[in-house]
Scaffold this active site. Structure first.
Site, PDB file in Angstrom:
ATOM      1  CD  GLU A 113      -2.957  -1.110   2.303  1.00  0.00           C
ATOM      2  OE1 GLU A 113      -3.233  -0.056   2.878  1.00  0.00           O
ATOM      3  OE2 GLU A 113      -3.399  -2.206   2.662  1.00  0.00           O
ATOM      4  CG  HIS A 241      -8.730   5.771   2.015  1.00  0.00           C
ATOM      5  ND1 HIS A 241      -8.643   5.611   0.657  1.00  0.00           N
ATOM      6  CD2 HIS A 241      -8.149   4.680   2.562  1.00  0.00           C
ATOM      7  CE1 HIS A 241      -8.035   4.462   0.391  1.00  0.00           C
ATOM      8  NE2 HIS A 241      -7.724   3.877   1.542  1.00  0.00           N
ATOM      9  NE  ARG A 288      -4.301   5.427   3.280  1.00  0.00           N
ATOM     10  CZ  ARG A 288      -4.796   4.531   4.055  1.00  0.00           C
ATOM     11  NH1 ARG A 288      -5.372   4.879   5.175  1.00  0.00           N
ATOM     12  NH2 ARG A 288      -4.728   3.279   3.724  1.00  0.00           N
ATOM     13  CG  HIS A 349      -9.773   6.140   6.129  1.00  0.00           C
ATOM     14  ND1 HIS A 349     -10.726   5.173   5.859  1.00  0.00           N
ATOM     15  CD2 HIS A 349      -8.600   5.477   6.295  1.00  0.00           C
ATOM     16  CE1 HIS A 349     -10.139   3.986   5.867  1.00  0.00           C
ATOM     17  NE2 HIS A 349      -8.859   4.138   6.138  1.00  0.00           N
ATOM     18  NE  ARG A 384      -4.253   4.981   9.615  1.00  0.00           N
ATOM     19  CZ  ARG A 384      -4.852   4.029   8.919  1.00  0.00           C
ATOM     20  NH1 ARG A 384      -4.595   2.763   9.131  1.00  0.00           N
ATOM     21  NH2 ARG A 384      -5.754   4.338   8.003  1.00  0.00           N
TER      22      ARG A 384
END
Ligand code: FAD
Ligand code: SIN
Length: 522
Positions: A113, A241, A288, A349, A384
């Site tokens: 990811e 997100h 992100r 998110h 994060r």
């Protein structure tokens, strides 16, 4: 009905249930959950759980990726602890019955990811959270030392503030004795006393108009701790997100996992042009904060409400095997992900901030521990790294379990606690007063405290919030206590903390991006 237990757990996601399983061998446990045991953010996790499993991956690589994503604000000690202890805790999760996908040779099938330099995400197809929640719930309901109370809503933590003049007896700081909980089946307010209380109430995505979080995520635990004068921090770092499915009217927004980009899907403008390379050399797999801001920028440039995710070049069979739920969901809306572009939009998110805890998961309030999304451990810093939250919840639930098991023998007696005493008598005459205020709150947060911020927008948000805060407090004082009014109060509390902490930060850092202190996008 009043209860006394050794360990009270508020919340039944990965943090709450894994903590409960650990402490249940050492005392009585009561878990309360405001809906059903399995309705949690955990259940909706898609991509998976990050951990170092095989070479060429290493602890150092996972530590570095986490530190880079966190933009300089991670606590290195915490990052090292979570990365190094994560694999052991995941083994336990597997022992408890969770299954992760394997390759034909028997090795775990690791995904990638955004922000990860290696394949390291253990997953169960594209519904990892559902599998984890299933396994934990099954184990919990058959445990003889654990009582589970569904449809029980924690209203407020019990501290010395509820003891009136007795308060002076405890000069050594605030202590927690349990919780007042509204039984949603009977409308009675129970006093649940506990030697240790563990808050695992999850995030607060519902303070925004568009979120991937289910309706339970209203920030109750964070607000309760704040009201009890516990320390809350880093609330300005709200993670959006990048790729929630664009489907106006659907709430929560359906997530299109980052693992699909890890598999090769790429972002395109509404005109079909690739754009991520303009913002970051890692392209569609940048961390992100960068991808969400880039999408926001492209939407502003084109005036469109979404961008596209393109998975058309991926092997159709592989996509079907790895992402069956996404395929099915998109098909239900007439989108064949192997032939069509997928419209996506960023959505609130994850909250990187929350209840400040130390390395043992202990908060600033004595006998009160916290883990999972409601807590702020120092792992995530300003942003994060994808799939680092499930592993953080497991590691901290384990640390908090060890620490609280140690202290139950110290605590000999339960203090006499008065029943819930509240003046309000009338039901709010019109539910619309509550539902309208929640909608206004979501508008304020999305319009002024979203992906891109400014001093002026934050000031405007605070001014508007004050109006609904005053209205809601007035209504709360007159009304009998209900889940909806408590959730609204909590959401307003959490929004206030996000705005205040955002306004205090005079720089752009990770997820907090402000045009008053700009930073280059890459
Ligand atoms: P939750 O799982 O949210 O559980 C909260 C619990 O608290 C619930 O039982 C709720 O009923 C209870 N509760 C709340 N308030 C009260 C109250 N007042 N009284 C009583 N009970 C209360 N993270 C990853 O690492 N990997 C992923 O792939 C991933 N994918 C995600 C996909 C989606 C769509 C979402 C929304 C999140 C995802 N995340 C992922 C984030 C991750 O799922 C969450 O951070 C994590 O599951 C939080 O777990 P938790 O135990 O802290 O809280
Ligand atoms: C995802 O699957 O994209 C979500 C992962 C996460 O939020 O950690």
């Amino acid at each position: 009905m009043d209860r006394k237990v050794d360990f009270l757990v508020i919340g039944s996601g990965i943090a709450g249930l894994s903590f409960a399983l650990k402490v249940a061998e050492h005392g009585s446990v009561c878990i309360i959950s405001k809906t059903s045991l399995d309705e949690t953010n955990t259940r909706y996790a898609q991509g998976g759980i990050a951990a170092v499993t095989y070479l060429p991956d290493s602890y150092n690589k996972h530590i570095n990726d986490t530190l880079i994503a966190g933009a300089g604000l991670c606590d290195r000690k915490v990052v090292e602890m979570v990365v190094k202890k994560g694999p052991e805790q995941i083994k336990e999760l597997i022992k408890w019955g969770t299954s992760f996908d394997k390759k034909p040779n028997g090795d775990y099938d690791l995904a990638k990811e955004g922000g990860h330099s290696e394949q390291r995400i253990l997953h169960h197809k594209d519904n990892t959270g559902f599998e984890i929640q299933r396994a934990l719930t099954k184990k919990i309901i058959s445990h003889k030392n654990i009582i589970t109370l569904e449809k029980h809503f924690a209203i407020d933590l019990i501290t010395q503030h509820h003891l009136g003049e007795e308060m002076n007896r405890h000069k050594g700081g605030i202590e927690c004795y349990g919780v007042y909980s509204l039984n949603l089946k009977t409308n009675a307010i129970d006093t649940i006393l506990a030697k240790n209380t563990f808050v695992a109430t999850g995030g607060a995505g519902n303070i925004y108009q568009t979120t991937t979080n289910p309706p339970i995520a209203t920030g109750d635990g964070i607000a309760m701790v704040y009201r009890a004068k516990g320390v809350v921090e880093n609330m300005e770092f709200v993670q959006f997100h990048p790729t929630a499915l664009y489907n106006p009217g659907e709430r929560p927004s359906f997530l299109i996992t980052e693992a699909l980009r890890g598999f090769g899907a790429i972002l395109r403008t509404v005109k079909g042009k690739e754009f991520m390379h303009k913002y970051d050399k890692r392209g569609s797999l940048a961390p992100r904060d960068i991808v969400a801001r880039a999408i926001d920028q492209e939407m502003k440039l084109s005036g469109s409400d979404f961008v596209y995710l393109d998975a058309r070049s991926l092997d159709e069979k592989d996509v079907e095997t790895h992402f069956p739920n996404i395929k099915e969901k998109c098909l239900s809306l007439g989108i064949d992900i192997s032939a069509d572009l997928i419209p996506v939009v960023p959505a609130a998110h994850y909250f990187c901030g929350g209840i400040k805890v130390d390395l043992t998961g202990h908060s600033s309030i004595k006998y009160l521990y916290a883990a999972g999304e409601c807590s702020c451990t120092g792992l995530h810093g300003a942003n994060r790294l994808a799939s680092n939250s499930l592993v953080e919840a497991l590691v901290y639930a384990n640390e908090a379990a060890k620490a609280s098991i140690k202290n139950i023998s110290e605590i000999k007696e339960f203090i006499d606690i008065p029943q819930w005493n509240f003046e309000g008598t009338s039901h709010p005459e019109e539910m619309v007063l509550i539902t309208q205020n929640i909608k206004e709150l979501q508008q304020i947060m999305s319009n002024y405290v979203g992906i891109v911020r400014s001093n002026l927008r934050l000031k405007r948000a605070l001014d508007r919030l004050e109006i609904i805060y005053n209205e809601t407090e007035e209504l709360y004082k007159k009304s009998t206590v209900s889940q909806k009014i408590c959730e609204l109060r909590n959401a307003i509390n959490v929004a206030y903390l996000v705005i205040k902490m955002a306004a205090r930060r005079k720089e752009s850092k990770g997820l907090h991006y402000t045009i008053d202190y700009p930073e280059k996008l890459s």
